[in-house]
Design an enzyme around this catalytic site. Structure first.
Site, short mmCIF file in Angstrom:
data_model
loop_
_atom_site.label_atom_id
_atom_site.label_comp_id
_atom_site.label_asym_id
_atom_site.label_seq_id
_atom_site.Cartn_x
_atom_site.Cartn_y
_atom_site.Cartn_z
N GLN A 1 -97.12 -61.92 55.27
CA GLN A 1 -96.88 -63.33 54.96
C GLN A 1 -96.51 -63.56 53.51
O GLN A 1 -96.62 -62.65 52.68
CB GLN A 1 -98.13 -64.14 55.30
CG GLN A 1 -99.38 -63.62 54.60
CD GLN A 1 -100.63 -64.38 55.02
OE1 GLN A 1 -101.15 -65.16 54.26
NE2 GLN A 1 -101.11 -64.14 56.24
N HIS B 1 -96.40 -67.06 50.49
CA HIS B 1 -96.66 -68.48 50.23
C HIS B 1 -95.63 -68.99 49.22
O HIS B 1 -95.25 -68.27 48.31
CB HIS B 1 -98.06 -68.68 49.67
CG HIS B 1 -99.13 -68.01 50.45
ND1 HIS B 1 -99.44 -68.37 51.74
CD2 HIS B 1 -99.93 -66.96 50.16
CE1 HIS B 1 -100.42 -67.59 52.18
NE2 HIS B 1 -100.71 -66.72 51.25
N GLU C 1 -102.59 -66.56 44.77
CA GLU C 1 -103.95 -66.18 45.14
C GLU C 1 -104.32 -64.86 44.49
O GLU C 1 -103.45 -64.16 43.96
CB GLU C 1 -104.08 -66.09 46.67
CG GLU C 1 -103.20 -65.05 47.31
CD GLU C 1 -103.16 -65.18 48.85
OE1 GLU C 1 -103.12 -66.31 49.36
OE2 GLU C 1 -103.16 -64.15 49.51
N HIS D 1 -97.18 -60.20 51.25
CA HIS D 1 -98.48 -59.53 51.25
C HIS D 1 -99.15 -59.57 52.62
O HIS D 1 -98.81 -60.40 53.46
CB HIS D 1 -99.43 -60.17 50.22
CG HIS D 1 -99.71 -61.61 50.49
ND1 HIS D 1 -98.87 -62.62 50.10
CD2 HIS D 1 -100.73 -62.23 51.14
CE1 HIS D 1 -99.37 -63.79 50.47
NE2 HIS D 1 -100.49 -63.59 51.12
N ARG E 1 -95.28 -66.90 57.93
CA ARG E 1 -95.56 -65.62 58.57
C ARG E 1 -94.24 -64.90 58.84
O ARG E 1 -93.30 -65.49 59.40
CB ARG E 1 -96.30 -65.89 59.88
CG ARG E 1 -97.20 -64.79 60.31
CD ARG E 1 -97.99 -65.18 61.56
NE ARG E 1 -99.12 -66.04 61.30
CZ ARG E 1 -99.43 -67.11 62.03
NH1 ARG E 1 -98.69 -67.48 63.05
NH2 ARG E 1 -100.50 -67.82 61.74
ZN ZN Z 1 -101.97 -65.09 51.54
#
Ligand code: ZN
Length: 321
Positions: A98, A100, A117, A175, A195
């Site tokens: 996935q 972001h 993240e 990642h 995704r």
């Molecule tokens: Zn993630």
């Protein structure tokens, strides 16, 4: 009237995603009726799962109901939404590959923040690995083709992990958390995930989970990662505690502490302080209160609380914004 400064103990929110295991119950003692506990959201004001306060005069209230600008601090109140989300994640199976979006793309297309993240590996199986960026720099077109002809797993960078590793995953980085990994994730407050590949699995409803290939190709930076799997700072040690800076960036600062007896922390006017207990038990004191804490507990300390004393043999993460 003397001001009462409050420390909040938070009740986590659990998610039973298909790849989850049971270690959050067995290792962290979290109780719930779910068959799998993939994630525990331990600091969250997100609409998809918000913490409530446990105990004290705000018992049972949603965190967003009790927070004031003053508690968020100068840095925390700059944002339109609560700035961060902290989770514990138990990947019994592989998570989907996935990516972001960054803030600009996410605010425009999803009406929430993008997501940068970071992961602190708490434990893992012997040969556990994860996916972090690409093996080599490629073009967006090559990336798209590799998804379409099912060769994307050959293009990505597979990394073996061990306890204590730390990964900084900037928005736009492809990642996937691999099976057998237990980790703590500190991220921007967003639930937007594109995704790319889901190991041809079926979701709980018996259908493949949706992929978001066009959006993923839009936002993915198709490059080798620039960060290593190490914390950003050296470990400082003295007889009472050990302290390692994991990351300090414009979004959040995360420090890991291991104490034998305890340590002192400080909540200044700039930011609230989040403490997440990873191991052990002890207590947290400010001028007015004592809170007993144990492994898995998440504590929100408002900005400007001043000096906080932590006592006990504990391992914990401290996060500020
Ligand atoms: Zn993630």
């Amino acid at each position: 009237m003397t001001e009462v400064i409050i420390i909040f103990l938070l009740t986590p929110v659990f998610k039973d995603y298909i790849w989850g295991g049971n270690r959050l119950k067995t290792d962290f003692g979290f109780e719930n009726d779910l068959e799998k506990t993939a994630e525990a959201w331990v600091l969250s004001c997100h609409k998809d799962g918000e913490n409530t306060v446990k105990g004290g005069r705000f018992d049972g209230k949603r965190l967003s109901e009790v927070l004031t600008d003053e508690m968020l601090g100068e840095n925390g109140k700059k944002f339109d939404f609560f700035p961060i989300l902290i989770k514990l994640i138990d990947a019994k199976n592989n998570l989907s590959l996935q990516v972001h979006p960054d803030n600009e793309y996410a605010l425009k297309n999803e009406h929430e923040f993008g997501k940068t993240e970071c992961w602190y590996i708490l434990d893992c199986e012997e040969d556990a690995e994860l996916i972090y960026g690409f093996k080599e720099d490629i073009s967006s077109e090559e990336f798209r083709q590799s998804i379409e002809n099912d060769t994307v797993l050959d293009k990505v960078n597979h990394v073996k992990v061990k306890k204590g590793d730390f990964f900084f995953i900037e928005s736009g980085t492809l990642h996937a958390i691999g099976k057998g990994i237990l980790l703590a994730e500190i991220q921007q407050n967003s639930n937007t995930t594109y995704r790319v590949y889901d190991y041809n699995r079926l979701g709980a409803d018996g259908k493949p989970r949706p992929l978001h290939i066009d959006k993923a190709v839009d936002v993915t930076v198709c490059k080798k990662p620039t960060h290593s799997a190490l914390p950003e700072g050296e470990t400082e040690k003295n007889s009472d505690f050990e302290k390692t800076l994991l990351t300090s960036n414009e979004l959040f600062k995360v420090t890991r502490f291991k104490t034998e007896k305890g340590t002192r922390l400080f909540a200044d006017e700039k930011s609230f302080v989040s403490l997440l207990v990873l191991d052990g038990k002890g207590e947290i004191n400010n001028k007015n209160e004592t809170l007993n804490v144990k492994k898995g507990d998440s504590v929100f300390i408002p900005a400007s609380s001043g000096e906080i004393t932590v006592k006990g043999k504990l391992e914990f993460l401290e996060t500020t914004v």
